[in-house]
Design a protein around this motif. Structure first.
Motif, PDB file in Angstrom:
ATOM      1  N   VAL A 287       0.858  -1.186   0.000  1.00 12.27           N
ATOM      2  CA  VAL A 287       0.000   0.000   0.000  1.00 12.27           C
ATOM      3  C   VAL A 287       0.894   1.235   0.000  1.00 12.27           C
ATOM      4  O   VAL A 287       1.774   1.361   0.859  1.00 12.27           O
ATOM      5  CB  VAL A 287      -0.942   0.020   1.220  1.00 12.27           C
ATOM      6  CG1 VAL A 287      -1.832   1.263   1.176  1.00 12.27           C
ATOM      7  CG2 VAL A 287      -1.792  -1.245   1.265  1.00 12.27           C
TER       8      VAL A 287
ATOM      9  N   LYS B 250       0.516   5.216   0.244  1.00 13.57           N
ATOM     10  CA  LYS B 250      -0.472   6.236   0.578  1.00 13.57           C
ATOM     11  C   LYS B 250       0.233   7.581   0.733  1.00 13.57           C
ATOM     12  O   LYS B 250       1.242   7.684   1.430  1.00 13.57           O
ATOM     13  CB  LYS B 250      -1.196   5.864   1.873  1.00 13.57           C
ATOM     14  CG  LYS B 250      -2.335   6.804   2.256  1.00 13.57           C
ATOM     15  CD  LYS B 250      -3.073   6.275   3.479  1.00 13.57           C
ATOM     16  CE  LYS B 250      -4.268   7.166   3.840  1.00 13.57           C
ATOM     17  NZ  LYS B 250      -4.988   6.659   5.018  1.00 13.57           N
ATOM     18  N   ASP B 251      -0.289   8.605   0.069  1.00 14.06           N
ATOM     19  CA  ASP B 251       0.311   9.935   0.160  1.00 14.06           C
ATOM     20  C   ASP B 251      -0.710  10.944   0.663  1.00 14.06           C
ATOM     21  O   ASP B 251      -1.916  10.663   0.749  1.00 14.06           O
ATOM     22  CB  ASP B 251       0.879  10.376  -1.195  1.00 14.06           C
ATOM     23  CG  ASP B 251      -0.187  10.542  -2.266  1.00 14.06           C
ATOM     24  OD1 ASP B 251      -1.119  11.350  -2.068  1.00 14.06           O
ATOM     25  OD2 ASP B 251      -0.088   9.878  -3.316  1.00 14.06           O
ATOM     26  N   THR B 252      -0.218  12.130   1.014  1.00 14.44           N
ATOM     27  CA  THR B 252      -1.088  13.225   1.477  1.00 14.44           C
ATOM     28  C   THR B 252      -1.084  14.337   0.436  1.00 14.44           C
ATOM     29  O   THR B 252      -1.038  15.513   0.770  1.00 14.44           O
ATOM     30  CB  THR B 252      -0.597  13.756   2.831  1.00 14.44           C
ATOM     31  OG1 THR B 252       0.762  14.218   2.675  1.00 14.44           O
ATOM     32  CG2 THR B 252      -0.639  12.676   3.887  1.00 14.44           C
TER      33      THR B 252
ATOM     34  N   SER C 128      -8.999   7.815  -3.880  1.00 14.31           N
ATOM     35  CA  SER C 128      -8.446   9.150  -3.696  1.00 14.31           C
ATOM     36  C   SER C 128      -9.537  10.124  -3.264  1.00 14.31           C
ATOM     37  O   SER C 128     -10.707   9.982  -3.633  1.00 14.31           O
ATOM     38  CB  SER C 128      -7.802   9.633  -5.007  1.00 14.31           C
ATOM     39  OG  SER C 128      -7.199  10.897  -4.828  1.00 14.31           O
TER      40      SER C 128
ATOM     41  N   THR D 136      -4.024  10.201  -1.931  1.00 18.46           N
ATOM     42  CA  THR D 136      -4.313   9.062  -2.805  1.00 18.46           C
ATOM     43  C   THR D 136      -3.676   7.808  -2.225  1.00 18.46           C
ATOM     44  O   THR D 136      -2.618   7.863  -1.600  1.00 18.46           O
ATOM     45  CB  THR D 136      -3.763   9.317  -4.227  1.00 18.46           C
ATOM     46  OG1 THR D 136      -4.329  10.529  -4.733  1.00 18.46           O
ATOM     47  CG2 THR D 136      -4.118   8.169  -5.164  1.00 18.46           C
ATOM     48  N   GLU D 137      -4.342   6.678  -2.435  1.00 21.42           N
ATOM     49  CA  GLU D 137      -3.851   5.395  -1.944  1.00 21.42           C
ATOM     50  C   GLU D 137      -3.892   4.364  -3.067  1.00 21.42           C
ATOM     51  O   GLU D 137      -4.933   4.134  -3.677  1.00 21.42           O
ATOM     52  CB  GLU D 137      -4.692   4.911  -0.767  1.00 21.42           C
ATOM     53  CG  GLU D 137      -4.216   3.584  -0.164  1.00 21.42           C
ATOM     54  CD  GLU D 137      -5.067   3.151   1.021  1.00 21.42           C
ATOM     55  OE1 GLU D 137      -4.640   3.370   2.157  1.00 21.42           O
ATOM     56  OE2 GLU D 137      -6.170   2.609   0.785  1.00 21.42           O
TER      57      GLU D 137
END
Length: 681
Positions: A470, A472-474, A526, A532-533
């Motif tokens: 996984v 995952k961002d910010t 997202s 978004t992941e």
């Protein structure tokens, strides 16, 4: 008070009326014939153009089967190990193909994809099947067989397409596919509400209809019919009919013209009205003719554009191959100097930087290789290496590469749980790393604050090691209306002149295609302005043995006394290779082209020649041919940044003993030298 009209008073108006009515009648009949002729031409032109599209759509499905046949024949059957995967890829790319099966020389169906729903035909013999005669005929002729529209054993109907496979000078079997062209044809007629289409096979069976065609109701003048030969050996032809749907357009227009005639009768008393309608009819006829001519010009233009697009595609492939060669050449020098520095006495901190340089350079090589793979992926010719590697270690390695650049941007990049795994798998580590690299770069590009979190989970399943990653961002997130397009080629979230983020829109496309080839899945969720992941699920077979220790030994194998000649026009590459060989105790000589190499080998004795293939005056291929005329003992190894299969095959074909691609690692070079020069090791 009453009015009486004498015969003389009525004679002239009556005569004028009759004359004008005669003119109106003549013009009406002429217009009717012209309209009928125009409509016939319109249907003929539109029908012919659509017919060509139907033929092309049908041929595309058969071409994919021929490509699979060619791969099997070129590898003399070795490609059978990828047969099932390739068949599944063809099914995904060609929705009209329902299944693909392999019929061997004993006329028995040995394999079928997909198996589910087709179990009843597995092991079925064609010896007593009605179509055995045409199957045998095409096996002997070597041509592709297309059956009539058949009732299938497993249920449903389809055409059976047999593609004979030959290698080692004998027949091996046929790739047989069940095809229902409805999906491909429906995509061609979705914008044709005014027309109907019917296609019949050689036996007159209607296997495709659009808009309920009614041949018995429509005048033959308004039906475009042609035939297409699908099987010359058996004399099979399909009949294609193109016609108006519903009410015949001419009947509608005829009634409209009757109304015009009624108005013409009323307005015939006014000559100006007659002139008006005549000029209007003439103008409409001119407009229709111009539209017809414009359509012809458009067809010519579309043909030219198609040729231009084909040339552009070839130029693109050649450009990518050339750029790969140009990139690999300086990278060879960079990696060569890194290898030399790794075994030199340098500061420990510098060794840490050197390690990161080494990892980054090798990842760059993998990126170049994967860009070349785009063409192979899209043509179904992509090949996979069978590396032994640890997925968890590969994840940690890639995260460590991007951690400095992430922190430099003021962001964090972390793995949310400690990865401790001793599991090793078989697979292509380069393509696996390409997927992770593209996703991390994408996350970094669209994240301005916060950071990126990577999660890794693995579990042993019957198929091997199941991995879930996984990322995952910010970041800025993806709008809902664009979420379904992000895996399309050249598609970007912020396109146009006002785009803020760089990139060509290929990263996610490559990742998506590679994951599909790994038989894995990728999902994305997202929220705009939140982040978004991406979730990757893929399973690799477990490796039976762990990889060998590739660390540098403390003692370098001594090849003292070995005489090596380097033939390369790139001065930096010569320096790198000489410095590397010096670590093995070898003092190598060098020349810059094939002509000088011939002179050196005639006047001196060498044990081995490193031969670049692309050089001025005389290239490596030509030089090898000339050398073999007077020296068959010297070991010649091709050494080039050209990684194409064509170059490698040509090198071995002209007499080279082996072929190394640039860049090559210190350990790999030593290992191969030991293999070719055993007397010095």
């Amino acid at each position: 008070m009453s009015f009486k009209f004498s015969k003389k008073e009525l004679l002239f108006p009556s005569a004028v009326f009759l004359v004008l009515m005669t003119v109106v009648g003549v013009l009406w009949k002429k217009s009717e014939n012209a309209e009928k002729l125009h409509l016939k031409n319109e249907i003929r032109t539109a029908g012919f153009l659509r017919f060509q599209e139907f033929v092309s759509a049908g041929q595309i499905n058969v071409v994919s089967l021929e490509d699979l046949k060619n791969r099997i024949e070129m590898t003399k059957g070795k490609y059978f190990q990828y047969w099932e995967e390739d068949a599944k890829l063809i099914l995904r790319q060609n929705r009209s193909i329902k299944f693909i099966q392999w019929i061997d020389t004993s006329m028995v169906i040995q394999n079928i994809v997909p198996l589910e729903g087709n179990e009843s035909v597995l092991g079925l013999s064609l010896k007593d099947h009605p179509r055995i005669k045409e199957w045998n005929g095409h096996v002997q002729d070597g041509s592709i067989n297309i059956s009539s529209w058949l009732e299938l054993v497993q249920g449903g109907k389809a055409f059976l397409v047999d593609v004979p496979v030959y290698f080692d000078n004998k027949f091996q079997g046929t790739i047989t596919a069940g095809i229902d062209f409805s999906y491909s044809f429906d995509n061609l007629v979705y914008d044709m509400p005014m027309y109907a289409v019917e296609i019949k096979d050689d036996k007159g069976t209607s296997f495709y209809k659009h808009n309920n065609p009614e041949l018995e109701r429509i005048n033959n003048d308004f039906v475009f019919t042609t035939t297409y030969s699908v099987d010359d050996l058996d004399g099979q032809e399909w009949t294609y009919s193109f016609m108006p749907a519903g009410v015949t357009p001419f009947e509608e227009r005829k009634w409209n013209m009757m109304v015009f005639l009624v108005f013409g009768i009323v307005l015939s008393l006014l000559s100006s009205s007659l002139v008006y309608f005549y000029r209007r009819a003439k103008k409409e006829n001119m407009r229709f003719r111009k539209a017809y001519l414009k359509l012809q010009e458009l067809n010519t233009s579309l043909t030219n554009e198609k040729l231009i697009a084909k040339k552009a595609s070839l130029a693109k492939s050649e450009f990518i191959a050339n750029m790969s060669h140009e990139i690999r050449t300086p990278l060879n020098a960079i990696l060569g100097f890194i290898e030399i520095l790794k075994i030199s006495e340098i500061d420990a901190k510098l060794k840490e930087y050197l390690l990161l340089m080494d990892i980054s350079s090798r990842k760059l090589i993998l990126l170049v290789d994967d860009i070349l793979e785009i063409e192979k992926i899209e043509s179904g010719k992509s090949t996979f290496k069978n590396d032994v590697f640890s997925p968890s270690e590969e994840v940690k390695s890639i995260v460590s590469i991007y951690k400095p650049s992430t922190e430099q941007k003021g962001l964090y990049l972390e793995i949310d749980s400690l990865i401790n795994s001793n599991q090793f798998v078989n697979g292509d580590v380069g393509k696996f790393g390409q997927i992770l690299t593209n996703l991390l770069r994408n996350a970094l590009k669209f994240t301005e604050k916060g950071g990126i979190t990577v999660s890794y989970h693995e579990s042993i399943v019957p198929e091997g090691l199941a991995i879930e990653i996984v990322i995952k961002d910010t970041g800025i997130g993806i709008p809902k209306e664009k979420l379904h397009t992000i895996f399309d080629r050249f598609m970007q979230i912020d396109s146009g002149k006002a785009k803020r983020h760089e990139g060509g829109g290929l990263g996610l496309y490559i990742s998506y295609q590679l994951i599909a080839l790994f038989k894995g899945n990728i999902n994305v969720s997202s929220t705009l302005g939140v982040g978004t992941e991406f979730i990757i699920d893929v399973t690799f077979p477990l490796a039976e043995n762990k990889p060998k220790d590739t660390s540098m030994p403390s003692v370098i194998t001594d090849f003292s006394g070995c005489k090596i000649l380097i033939v390369d026009d790139n001065h930096i590459n010569v320096i790198v290779l000489k410095k590397t060989l010096e670590k093995f105790g070898i003092q190598a000589a060098s020349v810059s082209n094939g002509e000088r190499a011939l002179e050196m080998l005639k006047d001196n004795t060498f044990d081995l020649v490193f031969m670049d293939v692309h050089m001025p005056l005389m290239d490596g291929f030509e030089a090898t041919v000339e050398i073999r005329k007077f020296n068959t003992d010297v070991i010649i190894i091709g050494f080039s940044a050209d990684v194409t299969k064509e170059a490698i095959d040509r090198a071995l074909g002209v007499g080279m003993n082996d072929y190394f691609t640039k860049p090559i690692t210190f350990d790999k070079l030593r290992e191969n030298l030991s293999r070719h020069l055993l007397k010095f090791s």
